[in-house]
Design an enzyme around this catalytic site. Structure first.
Site, mmCIF file in Angstrom:
data_model
loop_
_atom_site.group_PDB
_atom_site.id
_atom_site.type_symbol
_atom_site.label_atom_id
_atom_site.label_comp_id
_atom_site.label_asym_id
_atom_site.label_seq_id
_atom_site.Cartn_x
_atom_site.Cartn_y
_atom_site.Cartn_z
ATOM 1 N N GLY A 23 1.902 -7.749 6.199
ATOM 2 C CA GLY A 23 1.419 -9.348 6.089
ATOM 3 C C GLY A 23 2.656 -10.180 6.198
ATOM 4 O O GLY A 23 3.445 -9.989 6.493
ATOM 5 N N ILE A 38 7.828 -3.481 13.399
ATOM 6 C CA ILE A 38 8.011 -2.645 12.200
ATOM 7 C C ILE A 38 6.931 -1.953 11.924
ATOM 8 O O ILE A 38 5.822 -2.348 11.819
ATOM 9 C CB ILE A 38 9.085 -3.440 11.405
ATOM 10 C CG1 ILE A 38 8.223 -4.590 10.676
ATOM 11 C CG2 ILE A 38 10.217 -3.691 11.967
ATOM 12 C CD1 ILE A 38 8.917 -5.408 9.885
ATOM 13 N N THR A 70 6.081 -0.774 7.629
ATOM 14 C CA THR A 70 6.044 -1.576 6.215
ATOM 15 C C THR A 70 7.535 -1.774 5.692
ATOM 16 O O THR A 70 8.144 -0.957 5.835
ATOM 17 C CB THR A 70 4.932 -1.128 5.286
ATOM 18 O OG1 THR A 70 5.198 0.123 5.197
ATOM 19 C CG2 THR A 70 3.655 -1.525 5.744
ATOM 20 N N ASN A 109 0.702 -1.108 0.010
ATOM 21 C CA ASN A 109 0.090 0.011 0.189
ATOM 22 C C ASN A 109 1.016 1.171 -0.015
ATOM 23 O O ASN A 109 1.978 1.298 0.532
ATOM 24 C CB ASN A 109 -1.117 0.207 1.255
ATOM 25 C CG ASN A 109 -0.370 0.559 2.587
ATOM 26 O OD1 ASN A 109 -0.269 1.871 2.500
ATOM 27 N ND2 ASN A 109 0.400 -0.379 3.324
ATOM 28 N N GLY A 139 -2.325 -5.522 11.811
ATOM 29 C CA GLY A 139 -2.933 -4.515 10.897
ATOM 30 C C GLY A 139 -3.431 -5.210 9.641
ATOM 31 O O GLY A 139 -4.737 -5.828 9.646
ATOM 32 N N SER A 140 -2.567 -5.755 8.875
ATOM 33 C CA SER A 140 -2.759 -6.692 7.649
ATOM 34 C C SER A 140 -3.729 -7.795 8.121
ATOM 35 O O SER A 140 -4.359 -8.338 7.251
ATOM 36 C CB SER A 140 -1.697 -6.823 6.778
ATOM 37 O OG SER A 140 -1.351 -5.807 6.512
ATOM 38 N N ASN A 179 4.971 8.427 14.456
ATOM 39 C CA ASN A 179 5.106 7.762 13.014
ATOM 40 C C ASN A 179 6.332 8.043 12.616
ATOM 41 O O ASN A 179 6.272 9.246 11.769
ATOM 42 C CB ASN A 179 4.179 7.759 12.154
ATOM 43 C CG ASN A 179 4.134 7.010 10.795
ATOM 44 O OD1 ASN A 179 5.268 6.730 10.559
ATOM 45 N ND2 ASN A 179 3.098 6.727 10.078
ATOM 46 N N MET A 205 -0.979 4.682 0.649
ATOM 47 C CA MET A 205 -2.319 5.530 0.805
ATOM 48 C C MET A 205 -1.869 7.209 0.892
ATOM 49 O O MET A 205 -2.758 7.866 0.382
ATOM 50 C CB MET A 205 -2.952 5.202 2.454
ATOM 51 C CG MET A 205 -2.905 3.701 2.545
ATOM 52 S SD MET A 205 -4.003 2.966 1.449
ATOM 53 C CE MET A 205 -5.563 3.658 1.442
ATOM 54 N N CYS A 239 6.651 5.806 7.951
ATOM 55 C CA CYS A 239 5.885 5.793 6.859
ATOM 56 C C CYS A 239 6.885 5.708 5.671
ATOM 57 O O CYS A 239 7.823 6.758 5.582
ATOM 58 C CB CYS A 239 5.075 6.881 6.546
ATOM 59 S SG CYS A 239 4.000 6.711 5.201
HETATM 60 C C1 DHB Z 1 0.830 5.382 5.455
HETATM 61 C C2 DHB Z 1 1.718 4.482 5.369
HETATM 62 C C3 DHB Z 1 2.271 4.155 6.571
HETATM 63 O O1 DHB Z 1 3.393 3.044 6.413
HETATM 64 C C4 DHB Z 1 2.065 4.635 7.614
HETATM 65 O O2 DHB Z 1 2.940 4.146 8.831
HETATM 66 C C5 DHB Z 1 1.284 5.400 7.810
HETATM 67 C C6 DHB Z 1 0.607 5.968 6.900
HETATM 68 C C7 DHB Z 1 -0.074 5.718 4.388
HETATM 69 O O3 DHB Z 1 0.393 5.681 3.256
HETATM 70 O O4 DHB Z 1 -0.979 6.302 4.647
#
Ligand code: DHB
Length: 279
Positions: free
Chosen positions: A192, A166, A168, A46, A240-241, A102, A48, A105
């Site tokens: 995942g 961790i 992603t 992902n 999460g996943s 965070n 996002m 990301c």
């Molecule tokens: C998003 C991705 C991440 O790995 C994270 O920790 C928080 C937000 C995102 O793409 O929105």
């Protein structure tokens, strides 16, 4: 999920011990154009783009969620220490029980990993936030680093209450017909099953080098996955996943599976298992 009170309430009713919100910033953000999520062979990819309603509007969501008894961990992202501090103070004033910074990301310009790869910034932001609020501060760090231990130590020196490991793993999927990346942002974060061994290794390495608790996350879909993280050194875990693979009541299922394993192996208390792999 976790961007609004409704989805967080549903999770609270499904056996989770606490909820981590979607990462919230100062201003509302739309995030990236679609496609933002694709299922791959062994996980989800992902990007996002940190979509969120902004901290001001999030007050209402937390207020609604406070009607449940669930503990709330407010995840926040900023581009510098003052932004993180402002967000943390607001989360505390809304009633969050802890904040998660965070710093990991993997694809947002000026945020996340761009900050979380510099030990000085991690240390400076963590200590400024710690001085500004009274609730616990967790620092979520990235596996996309050669110096993960150094980053964890920088957070510990900044008086973080726990490390979350961790986030992603940076990854890409190419569509053969289009001959281009599937995600609109091209690069995304992989989560995942595929990343569990990476997460377990990171937790193991960090716990050899820091004294504060570690919250393990990455690829946990069943009780045995959670136990692996704990034996590697995690005192708690996040999921999460896993929701995608085992439905929203995954939390109850994982707790039951942990209990069954403990009964079979004659353990009464989870703390007996934390970090046992190091002994
Ligand atoms: C998003 C991705 C991440 O790995 C994270 O920790 C928080 C937000 C995102 O793409 O929105």
């Amino acid at each position: 999920m976790d961007e609004d009170a409704g989805s967080m309430k549903r999770i609270a009713e499904c056996g989770a011990g606490a909820i981590v919100t979607k990462s919230i910033g100062l201003k509302p953000r739309d995030g990236y154009a679609n496609p933002t999520l694709v299922e791959l062979e062994c996980g989800l990819l992902n990007a996002m783009g940190l979509p969120n309603p902004g901290i001001e509007s999030f007050k209402e969501e937390i207020k609604k969620l406070k009607q449940s008894k669930i503990k709330i961990i407010g995840s926040i992202f900023g581009s510098n220490a003052s932004e993180f501090t402002e967000l943390a103070k607001k989360m505390e004033s809304y009633g969050a029980d802890a904040v998660e910074l965070n710093m990991s990301c993997p694809h947002a310009k000026g945020y996340g990993l761009e900050i979380g790869s510099d030990p000085k910034l991690v240390n400076g932001i963590t200590s400024k936030v710690k001085r500004a609020i009274n609730i616990p501060v967790f620092v979520k760090i990235s596996p996309n680093l050669m110096n993960i231990v150094e980053i964890a130590k920088a957070a510990e020196r900044g008086k973080a209450d726990a490390i979350v490991a961790i986030n992603t793993v940076k990854a890409m999927k190419i569509d053969l017909d289009l001959k281009m990346p599937v995600l609109a942002n091209k690069i995304g974060g992989y989560s995942g099953r595929a990343i569990k061994p990476i997460g377990v290794r990171c937790v193991y390495e960090i716990s050899e080098n820091v004294k504060i608790p570690i919250i393990g996350v990455g690829g946990i879909t069943n009780g045995e996955d959670a136990l692996e993280y704990m034996i590697a050194g995690a005192s708690a875990v996040q999921i999460g996943s896993g929701l995608y693979y085992r439905e929203i009541d995954i939390f109850k299922k994982v707790c039951k599976e942990i209990q069954n394993w403990m009964k079979k192996n004659n353990y009464n208390n989870l703390s007996e298992l934390v970090g046992v792999a190091h002994k």
